[in-house]
Design a protein around this motif. Structure first.
Motif, PDB file in Angstrom:
ATOM      1  N   UNK A 129       4.049 -10.258  17.142  1.00 18.61           N
ATOM      2  CA  UNK A 129       5.188  -9.671  16.422  1.00 18.61           C
ATOM      3  C   UNK A 129       6.003 -10.748  15.713  1.00 18.61           C
ATOM      4  N   UNK A 130       5.847 -12.015  16.139  1.00 18.91           N
ATOM      5  CA  UNK A 130       6.570 -13.129  15.527  1.00 18.91           C
ATOM      6  C   UNK A 130       5.714 -13.887  14.513  1.00 18.91           C
ATOM      7  N   UNK A 131       4.630 -13.273  14.067  1.00 19.16           N
ATOM      8  CA  UNK A 131       3.709 -13.921  13.135  1.00 19.16           C
ATOM      9  C   UNK A 131       3.608 -13.122  11.839  1.00 19.16           C
ATOM     10  N   UNK A 132       4.591 -13.256  10.946  1.00 19.99           N
ATOM     11  CA  UNK A 132       4.586 -12.457   9.712  1.00 19.99           C
ATOM     12  C   UNK A 132       3.419 -12.774   8.782  1.00 19.99           C
ATOM     13  N   UNK A 133       2.988 -14.041   8.717  1.00 16.53           N
ATOM     14  CA  UNK A 133       1.872 -14.367   7.840  1.00 16.53           C
ATOM     15  C   UNK A 133       0.585 -13.741   8.353  1.00 16.53           C
ATOM     16  N   UNK A 134       0.408 -13.687   9.664  1.00 19.84           N
ATOM     17  CA  UNK A 134      -0.762 -13.032  10.250  1.00 19.84           C
ATOM     18  C   UNK A 134      -0.842 -11.584   9.778  1.00 19.84           C
ATOM     19  N   UNK A 135       0.276 -10.890   9.838  1.00 16.98           N
ATOM     20  CA  UNK A 135       0.301  -9.491   9.408  1.00 16.98           C
ATOM     21  C   UNK A 135       0.086  -9.375   7.899  1.00 16.98           C
ATOM     22  N   UNK A 136       0.607 -10.338   7.147  1.00 17.27           N
ATOM     23  CA  UNK A 136       0.435 -10.311   5.688  1.00 17.27           C
ATOM     24  C   UNK A 136      -1.031 -10.528   5.307  1.00 17.27           C
ATOM     25  N   UNK A 137      -1.720 -11.391   6.039  1.00 17.75           N
ATOM     26  CA  UNK A 137      -3.139 -11.628   5.779  1.00 17.75           C
ATOM     27  C   UNK A 137      -3.936 -10.349   5.976  1.00 17.75           C
ATOM     28  N   UNK A 138      -3.639  -9.633   7.061  1.00 10.10           N
ATOM     29  CA  UNK A 138      -4.352  -8.387   7.341  1.00 10.10           C
ATOM     30  C   UNK A 138      -4.019  -7.335   6.285  1.00 10.10           C
ATOM     31  N   UNK A 139      -2.759  -7.235   5.901  1.00 12.89           N
ATOM     32  CA  UNK A 139      -2.372  -6.286   4.850  1.00 12.89           C
ATOM     33  C   UNK A 139      -3.106  -6.569   3.539  1.00 12.89           C
ATOM     34  N   UNK A 140      -3.216  -7.863   3.201  1.00 15.72           N
ATOM     35  CA  UNK A 140      -3.859  -8.222   1.940  1.00 15.72           C
ATOM     36  C   UNK A 140      -5.359  -7.954   1.997  1.00 15.72           C
ATOM     37  N   UNK A 141      -5.988  -8.204   3.149  1.00 12.21           N
ATOM     38  CA  UNK A 141      -7.411  -7.894   3.292  1.00 12.21           C
ATOM     39  C   UNK A 141      -7.656  -6.397   3.154  1.00 12.21           C
ATOM     40  N   UNK A 142      -6.767  -5.596   3.732  1.00 13.66           N
ATOM     41  CA  UNK A 142      -6.908  -4.136   3.642  1.00 13.66           C
ATOM     42  C   UNK A 142      -6.575  -3.615   2.249  1.00 13.66           C
ATOM     43  N   UNK A 143      -5.731  -4.331   1.528  1.00 15.28           N
ATOM     44  CA  UNK A 143      -5.469  -3.935   0.138  1.00 15.28           C
ATOM     45  C   UNK A 143      -6.722  -4.146  -0.714  1.00 15.28           C
ATOM     46  N   UNK A 144      -7.332  -5.307  -0.567  1.00 18.54           N
ATOM     47  CA  UNK A 144      -8.518  -5.619  -1.362  1.00 18.54           C
ATOM     48  C   UNK A 144      -9.739  -4.816  -0.921  1.00 18.54           C
ATOM     49  N   UNK A 145      -9.839  -4.571   0.388  1.00 14.52           N
ATOM     50  CA  UNK A 145     -11.030  -3.919   0.932  1.00 14.52           C
ATOM     51  C   UNK A 145     -10.625  -2.793   1.890  1.00 14.52           C
ATOM     52  N   UNK A 146     -10.018  -1.721   1.381  1.00 13.24           N
ATOM     53  CA  UNK A 146      -9.633  -0.620   2.271  1.00 13.24           C
ATOM     54  C   UNK A 146     -10.870  -0.037   2.943  1.00 13.24           C
ATOM     55  N   UNK A 147     -10.793   0.162   4.251  1.00 12.46           N
ATOM     56  CA  UNK A 147     -11.954   0.647   5.004  1.00 12.46           C
ATOM     57  C   UNK A 147     -12.440   1.968   4.422  1.00 12.46           C
ATOM     58  N   UNK A 148     -11.499   2.837   4.093  1.00 19.28           N
ATOM     59  CA  UNK A 148     -11.825   4.104   3.440  1.00 19.28           C
ATOM     60  C   UNK A 148     -11.335   3.997   1.995  1.00 19.28           C
ATOM     61  N   UNK A 149     -12.242   3.754   1.034  1.00 23.53           N
ATOM     62  CA  UNK A 149     -11.799   3.522  -0.351  1.00 23.53           C
ATOM     63  C   UNK A 149     -11.186   4.740  -1.016  1.00 23.53           C
ATOM     64  N   UNK A 150     -11.553   5.924  -0.552  1.00 19.62           N
ATOM     65  CA  UNK A 150     -10.983   7.145  -1.116  1.00 19.62           C
ATOM     66  C   UNK A 150     -10.772   8.189  -0.037  1.00 19.62           C
ATOM     67  N   UNK A 151      -9.531   8.434   0.307  1.00 13.11           N
ATOM     68  CA  UNK A 151      -9.229   9.493   1.270  1.00 13.11           C
ATOM     69  C   UNK A 151      -9.200  10.826   0.533  1.00 13.11           C
ATOM     70  N   UNK A 152      -8.975  11.895   1.237  1.00 16.76           N
ATOM     71  CA  UNK A 152      -8.992  13.197   0.566  1.00 16.76           C
ATOM     72  C   UNK A 152      -8.061  14.179   1.260  1.00 16.76           C
ATOM     73  N   UNK A 153      -7.724  15.215   0.530  1.00 20.75           N
ATOM     74  CA  UNK A 153      -6.940  16.322   1.075  1.00 20.75           C
ATOM     75  C   UNK A 153      -7.454  17.633   0.483  1.00 20.75           C
ATOM     76  N   UNK A 154      -7.363  18.679   1.279  1.00 20.39           N
ATOM     77  CA  UNK A 154      -7.624  20.037   0.809  1.00 20.39           C
ATOM     78  C   UNK A 154      -6.400  20.861   1.179  1.00 20.39           C
ATOM     79  N   UNK A 155      -5.645  21.294   0.189  1.00 18.12           N
ATOM     80  CA  UNK A 155      -4.476  22.143   0.439  1.00 18.12           C
ATOM     81  C   UNK A 155      -4.985  23.578   0.475  1.00 18.12           C
TER      82      UNK A 155
END
Length: 505
Positions: A361-387
């Motif tokens: 929780x005291x490692x902001x750069x660690x969290x930023x690295x993970x956020x940036x990796x997920x931005x570039x490579x989202x595990x699910x590239x396209x989510x979906x919804x059906x209303x």
């Protein structure tokens, strides 16, 4: 004179409006139709043949994520396309994605997942959290949310997860000794095993041997079954059902993969529940800290437990494997960022050996690295919804109820308007207070009620693993290694093995 009257008469006719003339002739003026919204007919998009050509005559299904960016550039932020028998509306603008998600209703449907449901009906299995809908889904979400979404409940798994991380570090030490130049081959495969061991420890409070030097054959088979199932998911959904009889192989492989996954989960659940029953029969007090135990305490049927645990097993594996693989891949190519992160980790730990949830929780750069990796490579590239219960407005279009809406996260997370140099790995963008990112431009875990229920556990597991790996190793690219790019296999995965050097610190 008569000619003058005729000209005046014509001038009078011209000067009057059409409704006035219509009324003068004794007819009622037609009602004026005002079109307030555009419809699906007005929406741009490729022809069925054009989409098929783009998809299968170039790189096939592997390039679905790239078609998001191409589609937005060609048709704008909203367009339609037919994927086999399925018409889908693509939305590739953060504000419009927000508009869709804020209208999803009480019981949102992520997507049809028709082939997943068809398999469960065919085999008589219960739906789990990923496939259930309506009140059934709401009940399951409420039960699991008690133990997977509350921060204190998640932190209680720290000890269990750290034990798995210790085994991962030992395995990495061993694997790099098997190849020259301290290289670990196919790190995504190693992290896949780590992810499965981690989610199994949370679900069963027991270990299944994924990180042993000799991985049990049933575990290897389970991993292969997950991979084959995801590959076959797109094929079986794109094929009309009558084609399953003409070309039975994709559906056969799909069902066999699910059969193995259900049998694998059932075997471990039955074994764990039998151990608990035996302890109870001896008069011992049983206090479970694993999710299967909690599900049993909620009076769910065993059939429902089997369905939910099977889906949770596969849901937890890919997120961990993908996020760790891409994070270390980018850190190996950006040594300055890696060194700054190592300094942050060692500064917080001050010689301590094993980070806790409070430490990360005291490692902001660690969290930023993970956020940036997920931005570039989202595990699910396209989510979906059906209303399902009503038509909704998305931008200038009125989308009919029960229309499949694809939310193009890969396209929005690489939009230069929100992320300057969008294809570059720049974790610092998440640390600047003045950086204004649209909150829906990068949402790798989804949003709202249908967001990833395992997000907190997955994030904690990734943080703990990444911190420990960098405490033990400096990670470098494989000498003369080729550039790795993402491809779609339902999920976003590397298009080739990621091989990295793990140099002892």
């Amino acid at each position: 004179m008569s000619q003058t009257l005729k000209l005046a008469s014509r001038a009078s006719l011209v000067s009057r409006s059409f409704p006035e003339l219509w009324a003068e002739l004794g007819f009622q003026a037609p009602a004026r139709v005002i079109k307030t919204h555009k419809t699906l007919e007005d929406m741009p998009g490729p022809s069925v043949l054009g989409f098929f050509t783009d998809l299968f005559c170039k790189r096939g299904l592997a390039r679905l994520h790239e078609l998001q960016i191409e589609g937005k550039a060609k048709y704008g932020p909203v367009w339609k396309a037919s994927f086999g028998p399925i018409l889908t509306v693509h939305v590739a603008e953060p504000s419009l994605i927000e508009q869709v998600l804020r209208q999803e209703g009480k019981h949102p449907i992520r997507s049809d997942l028709s082939s997943w449901k068809d398999y469960r009906v065919c085999r008589g299995h219960a739906y789990g959290l990923l496939t259930a809908e309506g009140e059934e889904w709401q009940k399951l979400r409420s039960i699991l949310g008690k133990h997977m979404l509350k921060p204190k409940e998640v932190e209680s798994y720290t000890g269990t997860l750290n034990s798995v991380v210790s085994d991962l570090v030992r395995r990495l030490h061993h694997q790099r000794s098997c190849h020259g130049q301290q290289v670990v081959k196919d790190v995504a495969g190693e992290f896949y095993k780590f992810g499965l061991e981690g989610i199994s420890s949370v679900l069963f409070e027991s270990r299944i041997g994924c990180l042993e030097l000799d991985v049990p054959q049933e575990t290897e088979n389970f991993i292969r079954s997950i991979n084959r199932m995801f590959v076959m998911t797109l094929l079986t959904m794109a094929m009309p059902k009558f084609l399953h009889r003409i070309f039975p192989k994709p559906w056969k492989i799909f069902c066999e993969s699910w059969d193995y996954m259900f049998a694998f989960a059932k075997g471990h659940i039955d074994k764990r529940m039998a151990e608990v029953a035996e302890r109870v029969s001896r008069g011992e007090t049983v206090e479970g800290k694993y999710l299967t135990y909690y599900l049993a305490q909620e009076k769910l049927s065993m059939k429902s437990i089997y369905g939910n645990v099977t889906e949770l097993l596969l849901a937890g594996v890919d997120t961990i494997s993908s996020t760790l693989s891409w994070s270390l891949y980018e850190l190996s190519r950006h040594p300055r960022v890696q060194e700054a992160l190592h300094e942050e980790i060692t500064g917080v730990m001050k010689g301590g050996a094993v980070p806790s949830a409070a430490d990360v929780a005291q490692m902001p750069l660690l969290k930023a690295v993970v956020k940036e990796a997920l931005r570039l490579y989202p595990v699910i590239p396209g989510n979906a919804r059906v209303i399902s219960d009503r038509d909704i407005q998305v931008g200038e279009y009125l989308i009919p109820r029960k229309t499949l809406i694809t939310l193009c996260h890969y396209a929005t997370s690489r939009d230069a308007r929100f992320f300057p140099e969008p294809d570059s790995f720049r974790p610092e963008r998440w640390l600047r207070k003045d950086a204004a990112h649209h909150p829906y431009a990068s949402i790798p875990f989804g949003f709202g009620k249908r967001s990833c229920i395992g997000r907190r556990i997955a994030e904690l597991e990734v943080y703990l693993a990444l911190a420990r790996i960098l405490m033990h190793f400096e990670v470098k690219p494989e000498p003369e290694g080729a550039r790795v790019r993402p491809m779609t296999r339902t999920l976003l995965v590397p298009d080739r093995d990621i091989n990295l050097q793990f140099v002892s610190r």
